[in-house]
Design an enzyme around this catalytic site. Structure first.
Site, PDB file in Angstrom:
ATOM      1  N   ASP A 143       0.730  -1.378   0.093  1.00 44.86           N
ATOM      2  CA  ASP A 143      -0.004   0.157   0.026  1.00 44.86           C
ATOM      3  C   ASP A 143       0.978   1.324   0.008  1.00 44.86           C
ATOM      4  O   ASP A 143       0.358   2.383  -0.349  1.00 44.86           O
ATOM      5  CB  ASP A 143      -0.997   0.150   1.270  1.00 44.86           C
ATOM      6  CG  ASP A 143      -2.195  -0.994   1.179  1.00 44.86           C
ATOM      7  OD1 ASP A 143      -2.471  -1.271   0.047  1.00 44.86           O
ATOM      8  OD2 ASP A 143      -2.102  -1.845   2.348  1.00 44.86           O
ATOM      9  N   GLY A 188      -6.083  -0.603  -2.156  1.00 49.40           N
ATOM     10  CA  GLY A 188      -5.813   0.762  -1.796  1.00 49.40           C
ATOM     11  C   GLY A 188      -7.046   1.384  -0.744  1.00 49.40           C
ATOM     12  O   GLY A 188      -8.106   1.740  -1.263  1.00 49.40           O
ATOM     13  N   ARG A 189      -6.961   1.182   0.461  1.00 50.25           N
ATOM     14  CA  ARG A 189      -8.339   1.323   1.468  1.00 50.25           C
ATOM     15  C   ARG A 189      -8.388   3.117   1.578  1.00 50.25           C
ATOM     16  O   ARG A 189      -9.363   3.641   1.059  1.00 50.25           O
ATOM     17  CB  ARG A 189      -8.057   0.995   2.861  1.00 50.25           C
ATOM     18  CG  ARG A 189      -9.113   1.074   3.700  1.00 50.25           C
ATOM     19  CD  ARG A 189      -8.736   0.752   4.960  1.00 50.25           C
ATOM     20  NE  ARG A 189      -8.686  -0.989   4.894  1.00 50.25           N
ATOM     21  CZ  ARG A 189      -9.813  -1.589   5.095  1.00 50.25           C
ATOM     22  NH1 ARG A 189     -11.130  -1.185   4.991  1.00 50.25           N
ATOM     23  NH2 ARG A 189      -9.593  -3.004   4.786  1.00 50.25           N
TER      24      ARG A 189
END
Length: 407
Positions: A143, A188-189
């Site tokens: 990330d 990808g939060r």
């Protein structure tokens, strides 16, 4: 040297996390460690008494070379949140009792944001109790959302896979003489670094993706539909990259706009999936255009056949740097990468206080996201050095060979 070493892996796997493990193991052995233990399934496994003597598993330089090329977490992983020290000292006492019984003097944890929370709490508890065990964090996450460090090992290889895959998806989508829409959902939060890597697909041999949507900016569905309609009116196919964590103005994830089953992990993170499918269905229903939704899902995490040599080398180096720093007396630190040159690209390792890193997310700067649903050249130039060169797998019978702790 005095005492033994223990190392664990935590959080989501990557294609180069075992290169960091190899860096820790090899450097510790070279510096005279009597034993190097591996936690099975991270700190949770250690609490359950699960660990191995790595010297019984890694028997040669070939094993180390295989380990560097083996994707995912060789030791197994966990998503386990340690309690606050003030709320549950018993858990910490149990961990330190296990470490003392194994004569551990150096503790290394390879992981991302949540894993650095573990290092922070353990190093703080060591100070409170007067323990002389050294605790060091080794950065890892596809990330790329760790604070302070220029980037994280694991990100470069995932970005390389995403950019290469997008080029292939684009070629696939442009074969027809009528417009189609392909929406690719990328991990990808809250940080859009991985999705931004889709921009690297554009080159002299590839038209590139048409639109990119990152979670750093509010997702406007009406604006999105208007852009799709505008491009489709030109009579050509399009490919769109979206982060799994894109949200609408009221704070809901896009995937939450459709029916879904909600799962929340120990850190309170919702399992994300379905944004591309929701948007593809909406385009098909309202615009009558043929659509396809693709979720790269776990494919982008452990694609060791697409490993960046830059990435795997840096992953090994941060593991070694963590051992060097701990053996020289540092604790409560995380190894970080500092970019000292872009051309030629060069990064060095440093250490930084874990309190400045744990639980802090590094997001894509808003100035690197354009108003026309894309990213700037600055962001592309930031990522491009990280995907350079290759390290081919060791092939056996036509397939990559991996080191398996259970074999």
């Amino acid at each position: 040297m005095d005492g033994n070493v223990i190392v664990g892996q935590s959080g989501g796997p990557t294609s180069v996390i075992n290169s960091s493990l190899a860096g820790v193991y090899k450097t510790a052995i070279d510096r005279g460690a009597k034993k190097v233990y591996g936690m099975l399934h991270g700190i949770k496994g250690l609490l359950d008494g699960q660990y191995v003597d790595l010297s019984e598993k890694i028997n040669s330089t070939m094993d180390i070379d295989l380990l560097k090329r083996t994707p995912s977490s060789y030791l197994g992983s966990c998503r386990y949140k340690l309690p606050e020290i003030s709320e549950d000292r018993e858990t910490f006492d149990k961990i330190f009792k296990i470490l003392d019984d194994l004569d551990i003097k150096y503790f290394f944890y390879i992981g991302g944001n949540d894993s650095m929370d573990t290092i922070k709490k353990l190093s703080d508890y060591a100070i409170v109790t007067g323990s002389d065990i050294k605790f060091m964090g080794v950065p890892k996450t596809i990330d790329n959302d760790l604070a302070v460090t220029d980037h994280t090992p694991g990100f470069g290889s995932a970005a390389k896979f995403i950019a290469a895959t997008m080029k292939e998806i684009i070629r696939d989508g442009l074969v027809y003489d009528y417009p189609t829409v392909t929406i690719v959902e990328i991990m990808g939060r809250n940080a859009g670094w991985l999705t931004a890597a889709a921009a690297l697909a554009k080159s002299d041999d590839c038209e590139g993706v048409d639109l990119i949507y990152l979670p750093e900016k509010v997702f406007d569905i009406d604006h999105f539909m208007a852009r799709v309609k505008e491009i489709a009116a030109k009579g050509r196919s399009m490919v769109i990259a979206v982060s799994e964590g894109i949200k609408v103005a009221d704070g809901r994830y896009v995937f939450e706009l459709s029916e879904h089953v909600e799962f929340v992990d120990a850190f309170g993170h919702k399992q994300l999936a379905g944004s591309a499918k929701f948007l593809a269905n909406k385009i098909g229903a309202e615009l009558g255009i043929k659509t396809r939704a693709i979720e790269l899902s776990t494919l982008q995490r452990c694609a060791a056949h697409m490993t960046s040599r830059t990435d795997i080398t840096e992953a090994y180096n941060v593991g070694g740097a963590a051992v060097k720093a701990a053996f020289e007396g540092e604790t409560g630190k995380v190894v970080v990468l500092k970019r000292v040159s872009d051309d030629p690209y060069m990064c060095i390792t440093e250490t930084n206080d874990v309190h400045q890193i744990a639980n802090i997310e590094k997001k894509v700067p808003l100035e690197w996201i354009t108003d026309d649903d894309f990213v700037t050249d600055d962001l592309i130039h930031y990522i491009r050095p990280l995907i350079q060169a290759e390290l081919s797998p060791i092939m056996v019978d036509g397939l990559p060979r991996h080191l398996n702790i259970n074999a």
